[in-house]
Design a protein around this motif. Structure first.
Motif, short mmCIF file in Angstrom:
data_model
loop_
_atom_site.label_atom_id
_atom_site.label_comp_id
_atom_site.label_asym_id
_atom_site.label_seq_id
_atom_site.Cartn_x
_atom_site.Cartn_y
_atom_site.Cartn_z
N ILE A 66 0.72 -1.12 -0.10
CA ILE A 66 -0.28 -0.08 0.12
C ILE A 66 0.74 1.45 -0.23
CG2 ILE A 66 -1.92 1.13 0.86
CD1 ILE A 66 -2.95 -1.21 2.36
N ILE A 67 1.23 0.98 1.17
CA ILE A 67 2.74 2.56 0.55
C ILE A 67 3.54 2.63 0.00
CG2 ILE A 67 2.56 2.71 3.44
CD1 ILE A 67 5.19 1.59 4.00
N CYS A 68 3.85 1.40 -0.70
CA CYS A 68 5.59 1.54 -1.65
C CYS A 68 4.86 1.37 -2.90
CB CYS A 68 6.29 0.45 -1.64
SG CYS A 68 6.94 0.17 -0.47
N VAL A 69 3.64 0.91 -3.48
CA VAL A 69 3.09 0.96 -4.62
C VAL A 69 1.89 2.03 -4.88
CG1 VAL A 69 1.31 -0.12 -6.29
CG2 VAL A 69 2.74 -1.19 -4.49
N GLY A 70 2.32 3.45 -5.44
CA GLY A 70 1.57 4.63 -5.77
C GLY A 70 2.75 5.69 -6.23
N ALA A 71 2.67 6.56 -6.88
CA ALA A 71 3.00 7.20 -7.52
C ALA A 71 3.21 8.98 -6.54
CB ALA A 71 2.31 8.81 -8.85
N MET A 72 3.36 9.36 -5.38
CA MET A 72 3.93 9.50 -4.50
C MET A 72 5.20 9.15 -4.34
SD MET A 72 0.97 11.15 -2.06
CE MET A 72 2.10 12.80 -1.12
N ALA A 73 5.13 7.94 -4.12
CA ALA A 73 6.12 7.11 -3.79
C ALA A 73 7.16 7.62 -4.61
CB ALA A 73 6.63 5.98 -3.19
N ILE A 74 7.25 7.09 -5.95
CA ILE A 74 8.41 6.76 -7.40
C ILE A 74 8.26 8.72 -7.46
CG2 ILE A 74 7.75 6.48 -10.19
CD1 ILE A 74 6.35 4.22 -9.46
N GLY A 82 8.10 11.27 -5.85
CA GLY A 82 8.66 12.13 -4.59
C GLY A 82 10.14 11.23 -4.07
N SER A 83 10.54 10.37 -4.40
CA SER A 83 12.05 10.04 -4.59
C SER A 83 13.00 10.40 -5.80
CB SER A 83 11.61 8.02 -4.86
OG SER A 83 11.10 7.97 -3.52
N ILE A 84 12.16 10.24 -6.75
CA ILE A 84 12.85 11.60 -7.70
C ILE A 84 13.54 11.97 -8.00
CG2 ILE A 84 12.20 11.44 -10.07
CD1 ILE A 84 10.95 9.44 -10.90
N GLU A 85 12.45 13.67 -7.30
CA GLU A 85 12.94 14.55 -6.75
C GLU A 85 13.50 14.90 -5.93
OE1 GLU A 85 8.97 16.62 -6.22
OE2 GLU A 85 8.53 17.55 -7.60
N SER A 116 10.04 17.44 -0.64
CA SER A 116 8.81 18.12 0.38
C SER A 116 7.71 16.91 0.06
CB SER A 116 8.06 19.19 -0.72
OG SER A 116 8.21 19.20 -1.81
N MET A 117 7.58 16.73 -1.02
CA MET A 117 6.42 15.23 -1.40
C MET A 117 6.76 14.10 -0.64
SD MET A 117 5.14 14.06 -5.29
CE MET A 117 4.84 15.08 -6.09
N LEU A 118 7.64 13.64 -0.83
CA LEU A 118 7.66 12.22 0.55
C LEU A 118 7.47 12.84 1.96
CD1 LEU A 118 11.35 10.49 -0.82
CD2 LEU A 118 8.92 10.66 -1.30
N ALA A 119 7.67 14.40 2.59
CA ALA A 119 7.21 14.86 3.35
C ALA A 119 5.60 14.47 3.95
CB ALA A 119 7.72 16.34 3.96
N ALA A 120 5.20 14.90 2.55
CA ALA A 120 3.21 14.84 2.78
C ALA A 120 3.09 13.38 3.07
CB ALA A 120 2.48 15.86 1.64
#
Length: 256
Positions: free
Chosen positions: A134-142, A144-147, A155-159
């Motif tokens: 649930i927490i790994c599969v998703g756009a924010m994880a990908i 945010g990690s790239i940014e 900031s995205m990973l903090a959110a």
């Protein structure tokens, strides 16, 4: 020269902070969830599990439909991405079944379970695997990690850390300690993407990110089904479906 050297060091970006914050958020949420579990009745744990099931299913379904449905100017609705969804899941599932990813995830959960002496915890492995997905599969994880890897912008990973903390509070209160150890998955997964992005640069287009979000949402939907109705889908073996959109966009780039 000394001043110049100090200036260069001060301008050097710090990468990986986002993953550390996200990992910390998962651990904190897990601890809070475990604390709450001790005071929850069995009936309340069951209703929370059902709530998690419904929420996860609709989050996944909404993510898929937001990418597939297109509203025309005349008010009509058309769909897109059907073939990408089919090929991603078919090819990805064949590859995942060949690699037997699901069994390896379960085995990792069993090893962690043994290492922390939680052999009597029947929900440990399910908690570890389901919450990790649930927490790994998703756009924010990908994204945010790239940014984080490219610019040091976390900031995205903090959110996401705040969102994951809330998710893990609920799951840890029902699944127990296994949910807490999903922090290992998020640290390795997002940390790896961040490192690759730091060395490879901006290599992912917006189109690829949209496709990954599309396929990732479908995987989250499957996880929701598993939470509510038992292991109906081997979602771990479906994970290579996330590779197909990347390959698809690379082929399109070379063809154009």
């Amino acid at each position: 020269m000394k001043e110049l050297g100090n200036r260069k060091r001060s301008n050097k970006k710090m990468i990986g902070i986002g993953t550390l914050l996200n990992t910390g958020g998962v651990i904190l949420g897990g601890i809070i969830g475990l604390f709450l579990k001790n005071g929850l009745k069995k009936s309340l744990q069951d209703i929370l599990m059902q709530a998690c099931c419904v929420a996860t299913i609709f989050i996944g379904a909404a993510g898929v439909l937001s990418k597939m449905l297109i509203i025309e100017q005349d008010g009509g609705i058309t769909t897109t991405g059907s073939m990408l969804l089919i090929f991603s899941f078919v090819i990805g599932s064949i590859l995942g079944e060949w690699l037997d990813i699901e069994s390896k995830m379960d085995l990792l959960g069993e090893k962690i379970k043994k290492a922390v002496k939680a052999e009597k915890d029947a929900k440990f492995v399910d908690g570890f695997v389901n919450v990790s997905l649930i927490i790994c599969v998703g756009a924010m994880a990908i994204v945010g990690s790239i940014e984080d890897g490219i610019s040091g912008n976390y900031s995205m990973l903090a959110a996401k850390a705040v969102l994951d903390m809330i998710i893990v509070v609920v799951f840890a209160s029902t699944y127990g300690m296994g949910a807490v150890f999903s922090a290992v998955s998020i640290f390795v997964y997002q940390g790896s993407i961040t490192l690759v992005a730091a060395f490879a640069g901006s290599f992912v287009s917006e189109a690829v990110i949209n496709d990954l979000s599309f396929i990732g949402s479908a995987l989250i939907f499957c996880v929701g089904i598993n939470i509510g109705f038992g292991k109906k889908f081997r979602v771990g073996n479906m994970l290579p479906a996330l590779l197909i959109p990347i390959i698809y966009r690379v082929i399109l780039t070379f063809m154009n």
